[in-house]
Structure formats: C-alpha cells, structure tokens
Design an enzyme around this catalytic site. Sequence first.
Site, PDB file in Angstrom:
ATOM      1  N   ARG A 101       0.824  -1.217   0.000  1.00 16.47           N
ATOM      2  CA  ARG A 101       0.000   0.000   0.000  1.00 16.47           C
ATOM      3  C   ARG A 101       0.860   1.269   0.000  1.00 16.47           C
ATOM      4  O   ARG A 101       0.441   2.291  -0.544  1.00 16.47           O
ATOM      5  CB  ARG A 101      -0.939  -0.005   1.204  1.00 16.47           C
ATOM      6  CG  ARG A 101      -2.050  -1.000   0.989  1.00 16.47           C
ATOM      7  CD  ARG A 101      -3.061  -0.990   2.091  1.00 16.47           C
ATOM      8  NE  ARG A 101      -4.228  -1.729   1.677  1.00 16.47           N
ATOM      9  CZ  ARG A 101      -5.106  -2.274   2.502  1.00 16.47           C
ATOM     10  NH1 ARG A 101      -4.957  -2.153   3.799  1.00 16.47           N
ATOM     11  NH2 ARG A 101      -6.140  -2.929   2.036  1.00 16.47           N
ATOM     12  N   LYS A 108     -20.118 -17.141   0.067  1.00 18.23           N
ATOM     13  CA  LYS A 108     -21.565 -17.026   0.271  1.00 18.23           C
ATOM     14  C   LYS A 108     -22.299 -16.290  -0.840  1.00 18.23           C
ATOM     15  O   LYS A 108     -21.817 -15.282  -1.346  1.00 18.23           O
ATOM     16  CB  LYS A 108     -21.822 -16.258   1.565  1.00 18.23           C
ATOM     17  CG  LYS A 108     -21.425 -17.043   2.795  1.00 18.23           C
ATOM     18  CD  LYS A 108     -21.727 -16.224   4.013  1.00 18.23           C
ATOM     19  CE  LYS A 108     -21.575 -17.053   5.271  1.00 18.23           C
ATOM     20  NZ  LYS A 108     -21.748 -16.237   6.457  1.00 18.23           N
ATOM     21  N   GLY A 123      -9.662  -7.942  -2.009  1.00 19.03           N
ATOM     22  CA  GLY A 123      -9.893  -8.963  -0.982  1.00 19.03           C
ATOM     23  C   GLY A 123      -9.341 -10.313  -1.387  1.00 19.03           C
ATOM     24  O   GLY A 123      -8.207 -10.416  -1.863  1.00 19.03           O
ATOM     25  N   GLY A 137     -13.916  -4.351   0.239  1.00 16.80           N
ATOM     26  CA  GLY A 137     -15.303  -3.877   0.396  1.00 16.80           C
ATOM     27  C   GLY A 137     -15.660  -2.843  -0.659  1.00 16.80           C
ATOM     28  O   GLY A 137     -16.760  -2.857  -1.227  1.00 16.80           O
TER      29      GLY A 137
HETATM   30  P1  AMP Z   1     -15.459 -14.434  -0.082  1.00  9.45           P
HETATM   31  O1  AMP Z   1     -14.853 -13.560   0.957  1.00  9.45           O
HETATM   32  O2  AMP Z   1     -16.929 -14.563   0.008  1.00  9.45           O
HETATM   33  O3  AMP Z   1     -14.972 -14.070  -1.472  1.00  9.45           O
HETATM   34  O4  AMP Z   1     -14.930 -15.896   0.223  1.00  9.45           O
HETATM   35  C1  AMP Z   1     -13.611 -16.289   0.078  1.00  9.45           C
HETATM   36  C2  AMP Z   1     -13.408 -17.579   0.811  1.00  9.45           C
HETATM   37  O5  AMP Z   1     -14.295 -18.542   0.291  1.00  9.45           O
HETATM   38  C3  AMP Z   1     -12.015 -18.143   0.657  1.00  9.45           C
HETATM   39  O6  AMP Z   1     -11.375 -18.123   1.899  1.00  9.45           O
HETATM   40  C4  AMP Z   1     -12.253 -19.560   0.180  1.00  9.45           C
HETATM   41  O7  AMP Z   1     -11.461 -20.508   0.845  1.00  9.45           O
HETATM   42  C5  AMP Z   1     -13.705 -19.793   0.504  1.00  9.45           C
HETATM   43  N1  AMP Z   1     -14.338 -20.810  -0.353  1.00  9.45           N
HETATM   44  C6  AMP Z   1     -14.343 -20.854  -1.680  1.00  9.45           C
HETATM   45  N2  AMP Z   1     -14.938 -21.997  -2.107  1.00  9.45           N
HETATM   46  C7  AMP Z   1     -15.313 -22.681  -1.010  1.00  9.45           C
HETATM   47  C8  AMP Z   1     -15.961 -23.929  -0.793  1.00  9.45           C
HETATM   48  N3  AMP Z   1     -16.323 -24.688  -1.806  1.00  9.45           N
HETATM   49  N4  AMP Z   1     -16.185 -24.294   0.476  1.00  9.45           N
HETATM   50  C9  AMP Z   1     -15.794 -23.525   1.501  1.00  9.45           C
HETATM   51  N5  AMP Z   1     -15.184 -22.333   1.362  1.00  9.45           N
HETATM   52  C10 AMP Z   1     -14.941 -21.926   0.122  1.00  9.45           C
END
Ligand code: AMP
Length: 400
Positions: free
Chosen positions: A37, A203, A357, A380
């Site tokens: 950064r 999610k 992120g 974010g």
């Molecule tokens: P996000 O912050 O929503 O983009 O989520 C990122 C996280 O989702 C990462 O740490 C991944 O390890 C996790 N992730 C991706 N695919 C899966 C999965 N099939 N099961 C559990 N966690 C997952």
Amino acid sequence: MLNKKSVDDINVKGKKVLVRCDFNVPLIDGKITDENRLVAALPTIKKLIADGGKIILCSHLGKVKTEEDKQTKTLAPVAARLTELLGQEVKFAADPEVVGPNAKAAVEAMNDGDVILLENTRFRPEETKNGEAFSKELASLCDVYVNDAFGTAHRAHCSNVGVTEFVKGDCVVGYLMQKEIDFLGNAVNNPERPFVAILGGAKVSSKISVIENLLDKVDTLIIGGGMAYTFMAAHGEETGKSLLEADYEDYALKMEKKAEEKGVKLLIPIDTVVADDFSNDANFKVVGRGEIPADMEGLDIGPKTAELFADAIKGAKTVVWNGPMGCFEMPNFAKGTIAVAQAMADLESATTIIGGGDSAAACNQLGFGDKMTHISTGGGASLEFLEGKELPGVAAADDK
Ligand code: AMP
C-alpha cells in the site's frame, strides 16, 4: 461515466495539499510486514512533489478503540519507511490530536516539495462518524485536497468525505483512485464485449447485489466457489456437507430466471472436488453434478467445470472476477481457481479486472499478479462498485 478531476488537472505549486492515502498496513512489533500500500501511493506523492506542492499525508491505520491501541497504531513507522521509499524526508507530525499544535506547527514550517505525515486519523473518534469539527480541522490545514485511498472509498469518514465540504480549493482524486474508477467503474459500466463475470467465494448472501447488478451488464455469468452449492440445492441436488445457504435457494432460482430473460449465459459447476474433511490432508475425489455424497463437502470445482469455465472466458474482451472457485488456500483445492486465473491470463487483448480482498490475494498468491490489467486494492469498496453503488469517497471528489 465517472469523470473526476485528478491530480493532473490541478496546479499545486506552493500550495498545501492534503492527501488522503491508504496506509492501513499490517504491523508486527512496529515493523511493516507488507508495504504494497505504501508503494502503491508513491506515484501520486512523487507527482505532487515534482509539481512543488507542500504535501500533507494522512491515513487511518487499523481500529483505535482504547488508549493502548494508540501505542500500536501510530503511523510513525510508516513515515520512516516512506522516507526510505521516496528518498527524501517524510516528517512525522506526532500529534495525539492529529490536527493539534504539533501538526499545525509542522505544516507552517513546510517548504515547497516537503512531505509530512499526520498521525492516524482514527486517533480522533469523530473520524469514522464523519463529524464536522474534525473535518473542518483537516480542511484548515490545506488549500487543495487529494483522495487516493480507494480502500475506504465505500465509507463516509471525515478524512475522505467530510473534509471535502470545507476545503476551499479543488478536491480531486489521485492516480490510484483514478485507476480504480477507470476499471471497476467505467470498464464495468461500458464494457467491451463479450463481457464475462466470474463470481465465487463463500456465500451467495454477501454477493446478492453484485449478481443482480452484473446480470444487467454481462454476456456470461460464471458462478463457482461455495456459493454454487446453493444454486445446486435449489435444483434439488444433494450437496452433502458443502457450504449452503438454504434461505437463498429461491433467490438462486430467481437469478437463473433473470439470466434467461436477459439472454445472459449463467454457468454453474458440472463437477466438484469433494473431501471428507475441511483440510488439505483430507481424502478427496471428483464427482459429477448431483453426485456429492451426503458425508462429504465440495471444496473446489472439478476439472470438467474448470474446462467449461475456461472455454467461456476464451474470446472475452472484458472479464471481472470476484471470489475464488474453491478453498485456494489449501493446495489440493486450488486447481479450479488457478484454471480460471490462467484462462484470464491467456487472453491477449482483453481487460481483466480482479476485485479486491480474497480474489486479489488468490491472484497474487498463485502467481498471476502481473498478468491482469487491474487488481483492485479495496475489498469492500470494489464489491460495492460492482454492486453499482455510488461510493461516498468517489462521489465527494470534484467532477471534471
Ligand atoms: P469471499 O470472501 O466470500 O470471497 O470468500 C472467500 C473464501 O471462500 C475463501 O477463503 C475460500 O477458501 C472460501 N471458499 C471458496 N470456495 C469454497 C468452498 N467450496 N467451500 C468452503 N469455502 C470456500
């Protein structure tokens, strides 16, 4: 189209320039463990030095809740490292009030081309409340204002939004901010087609607005990662112990219908890497769609899906990616994420944009950092841009 005034549009010779940077770096025992950064902020700072401004840098660093936090969240180490990186002194205006007597005296003593750094803006509790008094104090230090902190652009705080109400001169964006606006804002809203978006991560619920917004813009939407299981379950398929948000199954079907109505190709995995434990040492195998065993969980897209997604990315002119295809942090479940990154890296004349992120971390960690057109510096903030929202930190800058 976002058309903001930038540091290229103003004359700063002899003027006091307050620059909001994102110096929110990880510190262990006062040592900076990742200086990306700081390096990213240098082009704007160097430009303002070359133009003869008096440069007053400010930033937040972590959360400051207690007096003890003030010992560990001081920006003093950042001033020391910036001095080395710039090859000229960055004087630290040590001042617990941020804009108190010490800071004011330091500003008064500046010559053209000098650089000082104020203390962590969050030493003042009003900062995150966008309070008027602190905004006015910050504004009183300067003639013109530059915002180069994309990471906080989705928040309305004193140092990135409130201050702009009281600065008498121009309020413009720096080079870093300009790049984020160009790619996440303008390239996504006026894309060269075909336009493919890839969404993954844990999610569905955290990416609802992104899915909705992108369905209005893309030609193809690819859904992988943990969020894909909600789409599978919505079709009555067994998802075993995989991540699942049962409350969002109806929503998943609604999105599929919207895609169909809009003529958007929506792809979800056709095979899955399943494991008997959430661990890199787990036993794992590949299963077809609808074949996830009840006692196993999906941790990555399978090889056929990787091929399907890579084919869909081929020929794209604009690609936006947010969220890994699987648990890329564990090498056994990183292959799907690598395949998607590789397909993007192989594109010869496309604009490839990575949301901040986890996707940015995955891209850098897997060695694709320099193969993409733009990797966002804000997690974010980049998500809110992709949701089509107006970011307060961007909106506050003057239009051209
Ligand atoms: P996000 O912050 O929503 O983009 O989520 C990122 C996280 O989702 C990462 O740490 C991944 O390890 C996790 N992730 C991706 N695919 C899966 C999965 N099939 N099961 C559990 N966690 C997952």
